[in-house]
Write a protein that holds these residues in place. Structure first.
Motif, PDB file in Angstrom:
ATOM      1  N   ARG A   1     -39.235  33.449 -29.586  1.00  0.00           N
ATOM      2  CA  ARG A   1     -38.849  31.972 -29.504  1.00  0.00           C
ATOM      3  C   ARG A   1     -39.896  31.285 -28.845  1.00  0.00           C
ATOM      4  O   ARG A   1     -39.980  29.831 -29.091  1.00  0.00           O
ATOM      5  CB  ARG A   1     -37.470  31.871 -28.767  1.00  0.00           C
ATOM      6  CG  ARG A   1     -36.148  32.247 -29.501  1.00  0.00           C
ATOM      7  CD  ARG A   1     -34.853  31.705 -28.617  1.00  0.00           C
ATOM      8  NE  ARG A   1     -34.762  32.430 -27.487  1.00  0.00           N
ATOM      9  CZ  ARG A   1     -34.107  33.533 -27.427  1.00  0.00           C
ATOM     10  NH1 ARG A   1     -33.458  34.196 -28.274  1.00  0.00           N
ATOM     11  NH2 ARG A   1     -34.068  34.065 -26.108  1.00  0.00           N
TER      12      ARG A   1
ATOM     13  N   ARG B   1     -35.358  30.000 -33.139  1.00  0.00           N
ATOM     14  CA  ARG B   1     -35.012  29.104 -32.438  1.00  0.00           C
ATOM     15  C   ARG B   1     -33.686  28.187 -32.799  1.00  0.00           C
ATOM     16  O   ARG B   1     -33.535  28.012 -34.022  1.00  0.00           O
ATOM     17  CB  ARG B   1     -36.214  28.016 -31.944  1.00  0.00           C
ATOM     18  CG  ARG B   1     -37.258  28.462 -31.336  1.00  0.00           C
ATOM     19  CD  ARG B   1     -38.289  27.407 -31.150  1.00  0.00           C
ATOM     20  NE  ARG B   1     -39.104  27.386 -32.157  1.00  0.00           N
ATOM     21  CZ  ARG B   1     -40.358  27.936 -32.415  1.00  0.00           C
ATOM     22  NH1 ARG B   1     -40.740  29.123 -31.655  1.00  0.00           N
ATOM     23  NH2 ARG B   1     -40.951  27.960 -33.707  1.00  0.00           N
TER      24      ARG B   1
ATOM     25  N   ASP C   1     -30.808  30.930 -27.411  1.00  0.00           N
ATOM     26  CA  ASP C   1     -32.155  30.094 -26.983  1.00  0.00           C
ATOM     27  C   ASP C   1     -31.875  29.334 -25.731  1.00  0.00           C
ATOM     28  O   ASP C   1     -30.705  28.714 -25.512  1.00  0.00           O
ATOM     29  CB  ASP C   1     -32.002  29.304 -28.239  1.00  0.00           C
ATOM     30  CG  ASP C   1     -33.153  28.364 -28.069  1.00  0.00           C
ATOM     31  OD1 ASP C   1     -33.906  28.201 -27.160  1.00  0.00           O
ATOM     32  OD2 ASP C   1     -33.857  27.859 -29.183  1.00  0.00           O
TER      33      ASP C   1
END
Lengths: 391, 66
Positions: free
Chosen positions: A29, A50, A311
């Motif tokens: 990410r 993401r 995330d």
């Protein structure tokens, strides 16, 4: 930025003893662009990690769900997605506008109001599953005896499977998702179920009931072939997914008993466990930029739901189970036009399952230490192969 | 500052995430598509409307604030 094949990560990052979601997602990410993975077949694929990028991939019209397009990812032996050409009615493999005819015909069956009307029947299914489990003694496999039974019985009720056939239906659906089943057993169970569904369609054509199949037959939107594909899809999409959520959620609640009885736990459990991490497979049909990376037409894309749901930019302290947070933006049911049709049903199944289970079996506890539980590292869906409990 | 809810009804896929987020503002018609019950939310309702717009899987909902 370009990513070379040398930077590629393995497609399946899960492994025995490793936490889920895989810790590698954190680094993926944080890096520029997207991560490249190589499928067991040798074909490269883009991994999207993401939250923002996953939502974009699942809504962009330049990205397709149709496996007949060149370059569509085929990750695992059991993870092959049939096209709607191979299985008429398999509308998760169709893009708009072809997809929309199927979705629109099914929406009325899954509205919030409709699911609310089904609550007493779902409660009855949950109660009967717990009755059967308690009748066996003082220990059980919560996956086999509860988590798999509830969704199977709920789906058979929705489809209009007569009560006398529900044991057969449950037994066959269980074979499909049990690790110890051989490929041959799985194929045979799948054949039996398809044959059964076709018989059920014939029965409901002659003698309609108050059920989804009867209504779909009556409104005449689908051919008989499409109808059997739709019924199989609803069965498969709603069974193991729901079971894995129920089982993993039970473990998390047993470890965090202060949240037992709080219905907000359901949404947070869906986010936390994200069992359908690698289910939404896509292919670019035009060049498209995602997260700063150019994806060329014909390249495969796998948006990772568990990564999006963990995330840090969207969910603070994502590994922490906190039902008081706002988890509603999770993509555990996907996003875009293919977002899970049955999601509001799953929420009610989970809510009633936990409430009833912990009320009726207040001394419920794990029969083995949590680190000895057989987590699913090897399947398309994350979950538990078994969940030994005692009370 | 007034806010109003705008809907692109032909995009709706009936996932009902708006109804779950804000049942005072949104409902589903018989076919399962979105219906706005109150198009000018304020206070807590406006927060819920923003959540509904953010999570709508078909991106059918816009909250215009001017």
């Amino acid at each position: 930025m370009s990513t070379t094949e040398q930077d590629a990560v393995p497609f399946l990052l899960r492994g025995p003893g490793k936490p889920f979601p895989p810790p590698e997602y954190v680094e993926m990410r944080g890096r520029e662009g997207l991560a490249r993975a190589v499928l067991p077949s040798g074909a490269p694929v883009w991994l999207v990690t993401r939250h923002e990028d996953v939502r974009m991939v699942l809504t962009d019209r330049r990205i397709s769900s149709d496996p007949t397009h060149e370059g569509f990812p085929r990750p695992l032996k059991t993870g092959g997605v049939p096209s709607a050409k191979e299985v008429p009615g398999w509308f998760v493999s169709l893009d708009p506008p072809e997809h929309d005819r199927f979705r629109k015909a099914l929406i009325p069956e899954f509205t919030v109001r409709r699911i609310r009307e089904l609550r007493p029947a779902i409660q009855d299914v949950v109660d009967r599953s717990i009755d059967a489990m308690l009748a066996k003694g003082t220990d059980a496999d919560l996956v086999e005896d509860f988590a798999l039974s509830v969704p199977s019985l709920v789906i058979s009720m929705l489809l209009g499977v007569p009560p006398v056939d529900r044991d057969f239906f449950e037994a066959k659906t269980k074979v499909l998702v049990t690790i110890t089943s051989t490929d041959e057993e799985r194929d045979r169970a799948s054949e039996h179920l398809l044959r059964y569904i076709n018989r059920l369609i014939t029965l409901r054509t002659k003698r309609p009931g108050d059920d989804l199949l009867s209504r779909l037959i009556a409104n005449g939107v689908f051919s008989l072939e499409e109808l059997s594909g739709v019924a199989m899809l609803l069965l498969i999409a709603g069974h193991e997914t729901t079971a894995n959520n129920i089982a993993l959620g039970a473990v998390t609640l047993l470890q965090n008993p202060e949240w037992i009885g709080d219905d907000r736990a359901v949404e947070e459990l869906l986010r936390l466990h994200s069992v359908a991490d690698i289910v939404a497979l896509r292919v670019a049909v035009e060049d498209v930029e995602v997260g700063g990376q150019l994806i060329q037409a014909g390249e495969g894309i796998v948006p990772l739901m568990a990564s999006a749901n963990h995330d840090e930019k969207q969910f603070a302290c994502p590994a922490h189970f906190d039902p008081s947070r706002s988890a509603r933006a999770h993509v555990a049911f996907g996003y875009g036009v293919h977002q899970c049709l049955g999601q509001n049903l799953v929420r009610v199944e989970m809510e009633l399952a936990y409430r009833t289970l912990f009320e009726r079996v207040p001394t419920l506890r794990l029969a083995v230490p949590v680190e000895e539980l057989p987590f699913k590292y090897d399947g398309v869906l994350y979950g538990l192969h078994a969940l030994p409990v005692t009370w | 500052m007034a806010a109003r809810i705008e809907i692109e009804g032909d995009r709706c896929i009936g996932a009902a995430q708006c109804v779950l987020s804000a049942d005072k503002l949104f409902d589903q018609d018989e076919d399962g598509f979105v219906v706005v019950l109150n198009g000018e939310p304020d206070g807590e309702d406006l927060e819920d409307a923003r959540t509904a717009a953010m999570i709508c899987p078909s991106q059918s909902i816009t909250v215009v604030e001017d």
